[in-house]
Structure formats: C-alpha cells, structure tokens
Design a protein around this motif. Structure first.
Motif, PDB file in Angstrom:
ATOM      1  N   SER A  84       0.832  -1.209   0.000  1.00 56.47           N
ATOM      2  CA  SER A  84       0.000   0.000   0.000  1.00 56.47           C
ATOM      3  C   SER A  84       0.864   1.255   0.000  1.00 56.47           C
ATOM      4  CB  SER A  84      -0.926   0.023   1.221  1.00 56.47           C
ATOM      5  OG  SER A  84      -1.843  -1.025   1.154  1.00 56.47           O
ATOM      6  N   LEU A  85       1.907   1.253   0.836  1.00 49.97           N
ATOM      7  CA  LEU A  85       2.814   2.400   0.879  1.00 49.97           C
ATOM      8  C   LEU A  85       3.575   2.554  -0.432  1.00 49.97           C
ATOM      9  CD1 LEU A  85       4.307   2.129   4.478  1.00 49.97           C
ATOM     10  CD2 LEU A  85       2.884   3.974   3.578  1.00 49.97           C
ATOM     11  N   ALA A  86       4.049   1.460  -0.964  1.00 52.50           N
ATOM     12  CA  ALA A  86       4.786   1.514  -2.230  1.00 52.50           C
ATOM     13  C   ALA A  86       3.898   2.037  -3.356  1.00 52.50           C
ATOM     14  CB  ALA A  86       5.324   0.129  -2.591  1.00 52.50           C
ATOM     15  N   MET A  87       2.662   1.590  -3.387  1.00 54.19           N
ATOM     16  CA  MET A  87       1.750   2.022  -4.442  1.00 54.19           C
ATOM     17  C   MET A  87       1.365   3.488  -4.264  1.00 54.19           C
ATOM     18  SD  MET A  87       1.615  -0.554  -6.366  1.00 54.19           S
ATOM     19  CE  MET A  87       0.312  -0.147  -7.494  1.00 54.19           C
ATOM     20  N   ALA A  88       1.285   3.939  -3.026  1.00 53.02           N
ATOM     21  CA  ALA A  88       0.928   5.335  -2.778  1.00 53.02           C
ATOM     22  C   ALA A  88       2.075   6.269  -3.159  1.00 53.02           C
ATOM     23  CB  ALA A  88       0.569   5.528  -1.307  1.00 53.02           C
ATOM     24  N   ASN A  89       3.305   5.831  -2.951  1.00 54.96           N
ATOM     25  CA  ASN A  89       4.474   6.673  -3.205  1.00 54.96           C
ATOM     26  C   ASN A  89       4.980   6.597  -4.639  1.00 54.96           C
ATOM     27  OD1 ASN A  89       4.554   7.605  -0.576  1.00 54.96           O
ATOM     28  ND2 ASN A  89       5.772   5.877   0.106  1.00 54.96           N
ATOM     29  N   ARG A  90       4.885   5.422  -5.213  1.00 56.28           N
ATOM     30  CA  ARG A  90       5.457   5.256  -6.547  1.00 56.28           C
ATOM     31  C   ARG A  90       4.900   3.980  -7.150  1.00 56.28           C
ATOM     32  NH1 ARG A  90      11.388   3.706  -6.914  1.00 56.28           N
ATOM     33  NH2 ARG A  90      11.450   2.930  -9.008  1.00 56.28           N
ATOM     34  N   ARG A  91       4.396   4.074  -8.317  1.00 57.28           N
ATOM     35  CA  ARG A  91       3.848   2.914  -8.989  1.00 57.28           C
ATOM     36  C   ARG A  91       4.865   2.436 -10.014  1.00 57.28           C
ATOM     37  NH1 ARG A  91      -0.896   4.723  -9.915  1.00 57.28           N
ATOM     38  NH2 ARG A  91      -1.750   3.735  -8.108  1.00 57.28           N
ATOM     39  N   PRO A  92       5.584   1.330  -9.720  1.00 57.99           N
ATOM     40  CA  PRO A  92       6.560   0.818 -10.678  1.00 57.99           C
ATOM     41  C   PRO A  92       5.882   0.369 -11.964  1.00 57.99           C
ATOM     42  CG  PRO A  92       6.797  -0.223  -8.516  1.00 57.99           C
ATOM     43  CD  PRO A  92       5.536   0.569  -8.500  1.00 57.99           C
ATOM     44  N   SER A  93       6.629   0.450 -13.044  1.00 57.72           N
ATOM     45  CA  SER A  93       6.059   0.030 -14.322  1.00 57.72           C
ATOM     46  C   SER A  93       5.771  -1.469 -14.300  1.00 57.72           C
ATOM     47  CB  SER A  93       7.033   0.356 -15.462  1.00 57.72           C
ATOM     48  OG  SER A  93       8.225  -0.374 -15.286  1.00 57.72           O
ATOM     49  N   GLY A  94       4.710  -1.860 -14.955  1.00 57.49           N
ATOM     50  CA  GLY A  94       4.352  -3.264 -15.046  1.00 57.49           C
ATOM     51  C   GLY A  94       3.456  -3.739 -13.921  1.00 57.49           C
ATOM     52  N   ILE A  95       3.229  -2.911 -12.899  1.00 59.33           N
ATOM     53  CA  ILE A  95       2.341  -3.305 -11.814  1.00 59.33           C
ATOM     54  C   ILE A  95       1.006  -2.604 -12.028  1.00 59.33           C
ATOM     55  CG2 ILE A  95       1.907  -3.138  -9.327  1.00 59.33           C
ATOM     56  CD1 ILE A  95       4.757  -3.688  -8.817  1.00 59.33           C
ATOM     57  N   PRO A  96      -0.076  -3.338 -11.960  1.00 54.68           N
ATOM     58  CA  PRO A  96      -1.389  -2.729 -12.174  1.00 54.68           C
ATOM     59  C   PRO A  96      -1.632  -1.590 -11.194  1.00 54.68           C
ATOM     60  CG  PRO A  96      -1.554  -5.124 -11.902  1.00 54.68           C
ATOM     61  CD  PRO A  96      -0.143  -4.741 -11.631  1.00 54.68           C
ATOM     62  N   SER A  97      -2.573  -0.727 -11.541  1.00 52.35           N
ATOM     63  CA  SER A  97      -2.844   0.439 -10.705  1.00 52.35           C
ATOM     64  C   SER A  97      -3.489   0.067  -9.380  1.00 52.35           C
ATOM     65  CB  SER A  97      -3.724   1.436 -11.456  1.00 52.35           C
ATOM     66  OG  SER A  97      -4.941   0.805 -11.804  1.00 52.35           O
ATOM     67  N   SER A  98      -4.153  -1.045  -9.315  1.00 53.24           N
ATOM     68  CA  SER A  98      -4.739  -1.459  -8.033  1.00 53.24           C
ATOM     69  C   SER A  98      -3.667  -2.154  -7.189  1.00 53.24           C
ATOM     70  CB  SER A  98      -5.925  -2.388  -8.253  1.00 53.24           C
ATOM     71  OG  SER A  98      -5.494  -3.587  -8.863  1.00 53.24           O
ATOM     72  N   ILE A  99      -3.867  -2.105  -5.893  1.00 56.03           N
ATOM     73  CA  ILE A  99      -2.912  -2.734  -4.984  1.00 56.03           C
ATOM     74  C   ILE A  99      -3.078  -4.244  -5.088  1.00 56.03           C
ATOM     75  CG2 ILE A  99      -2.257  -3.020  -2.557  1.00 56.03           C
ATOM     76  CD1 ILE A  99      -3.329  -0.156  -2.135  1.00 56.03           C
ATOM     77  N   PRO A 100      -1.979  -4.966  -5.311  1.00 55.65           N
ATOM     78  CA  PRO A 100      -2.082  -6.426  -5.398  1.00 55.65           C
ATOM     79  C   PRO A 100      -2.564  -7.027  -4.076  1.00 55.65           C
ATOM     80  CG  PRO A 100       0.081  -5.666  -6.120  1.00 55.65           C
ATOM     81  CD  PRO A 100      -0.621  -4.493  -5.525  1.00 55.65           C
ATOM     82  N   SER A 101      -3.295  -8.107  -4.164  1.00 56.12           N
ATOM     83  CA  SER A 101      -3.695  -8.800  -2.943  1.00 56.12           C
ATOM     84  C   SER A 101      -2.561  -9.734  -2.521  1.00 56.12           C
ATOM     85  CB  SER A 101      -4.988  -9.591  -3.157  1.00 56.12           C
ATOM     86  OG  SER A 101      -4.799 -10.594  -4.122  1.00 56.12           O
ATOM     87  N   VAL A 102      -2.500 -10.012  -1.242  1.00 55.40           N
ATOM     88  CA  VAL A 102      -1.454 -10.868  -0.687  1.00 55.40           C
ATOM     89  C   VAL A 102      -2.117 -12.095  -0.074  1.00 55.40           C
ATOM     90  CG1 VAL A 102       0.373 -11.051   1.035  1.00 55.40           C
ATOM     91  CG2 VAL A 102       0.044  -8.904  -0.203  1.00 55.40           C
ATOM     92  N   GLU A 103      -1.621 -13.251  -0.454  1.00 57.81           N
ATOM     93  CA  GLU A 103      -2.097 -14.507   0.127  1.00 57.81           C
ATOM     94  C   GLU A 103      -0.892 -15.178   0.788  1.00 57.81           C
ATOM     95  OE1 GLU A 103      -4.167 -18.720  -1.192  1.00 57.81           O
ATOM     96  OE2 GLU A 103      -3.634 -17.284  -2.725  1.00 57.81           O
TER      97      GLU A 103
END
Length: 168
Positions: free
Chosen positions: A134-153
């Motif tokens: 969540s923090l990584a997605m809020a600060n910087r969205r790396p290329s190739g990662i979808p805009s939604s936050i990935p779920s973790v299992e």
C-alpha cells in the motif's frame, strides 16, 4: 508459552556390601518459556505472482528455545549423614533441569504451540506485506504493476513430523 514445574529427584548412596547407606532428595522448581515461530530466512520463503495476487509460502514452524526464568532454583535439599557427595547433588540438579525442559516442551506441544506460531506468523506477514505494498503504491507505482494494490495470500506449511522437540 510460560509454565512452572516442580521436579523431585532423589539419589541413594550405595556402599559395596552394606548396600544403601544414605539418600539425598532435591526439589527443583523451574519457570520457563518455550518459544516457537517461523524462521524468516529469505531463502526459505517462496513467492509467486499470478495476476494481481502475490502468494507467499511460509516454511514450517519450529521450536526455537526453552529459557529458564531467574527464579528457577533448588527449593529444598535434604540428605542423610552418608548421603551422595557434592558431585551427585550437581548431577541431580542437572537431571532436574533436563526433566523440567522436557515438561516445558511437552506442555507447549500439548497447547499446540506450533500451530499457534503458524497462525500468528501468517497474520503478521499478511499485514506487513499488505501495508508495504500500500505504501509503495501510494508513493510510486513501478512500471508493469497494475494500478490497483495487489492482494497478498500467505500460505502456511504444516509443522514437520517430530518438530515438536528441541535437542537436549
């Protein structure tokens, strides 16, 4: 898991033809803590990514150690006039400590310590990775990662056969 046990130990003194000529009795009271968990070595974790889900496979839980509290001590020592010597008393205390350690481990295992450690580790890893993503997605969205936050299992590995033991 923390517990307290009382361990009585006795030893007779034998003398050749006379047989039993003395006895020492020791009562050892021990308070100890058994700890268990998951060894989070980066090489032991397996990650897979499928779509928008990151899956982490945790290693099996294990016992880490048994720690005696400072209050653990010989509560009483009684002996007859020709009782076993000081070396025997030291051996008796060591024997009592080993017996206490075994009882601590048996009690912890009967309380399902390894499965409890597994569930706690799953919860901690799940929350930590979700918050980090969540923090990584809020600060910087790396290329190739979808805009939604990935779920973790987080998947658990069951305790290994015989893992509810600690080497003496």
């Amino acid at each position: 898991i923390t517990s307290t046990v009382n361990i009585p130990i006795s030893r007779d003194r034998e003398m050749f033809i006379l047989g039993n000529v003395g006895r020492a009795e020791l009562l050892y009271t021990a308070t100890g803590t058994v700890s268990a968990g998951i060894d989070i070595d980066p090489q032991s974790l397996r990650f897979t990514v499928v779509g928008n889900t990151i899956t982490v496979q945790l290693p099996a839980p294990k016992l880490f150690n048994v720690v005696f509290d400072d209050s653990s001590k010989v509560q009483s020592l009684t002996s007859s006039w020709i009782a076993p010597g000081a070396d025997a008393i030291i051996d008796m205390q060591h024997e009592a400590q080993l017996a206490a350690k075994r009882q601590f481990i048996e009690g912890a295992c009967a309380s399902d310590i390894l499965n409890v450690a597994n569930i706690k580790a799953q919860d901690i890893i799940q929350k930590t990775l979700t918050n980090a993503l969540s923090l990584a997605m809020a600060n910087r969205r790396p290329s190739g990662i979808p805009s939604s936050i990935p779920s973790v299992e987080v998947k658990l590995s069951p305790p290994e056969e015989g893992s509810c033991k600690l080497d003496q």
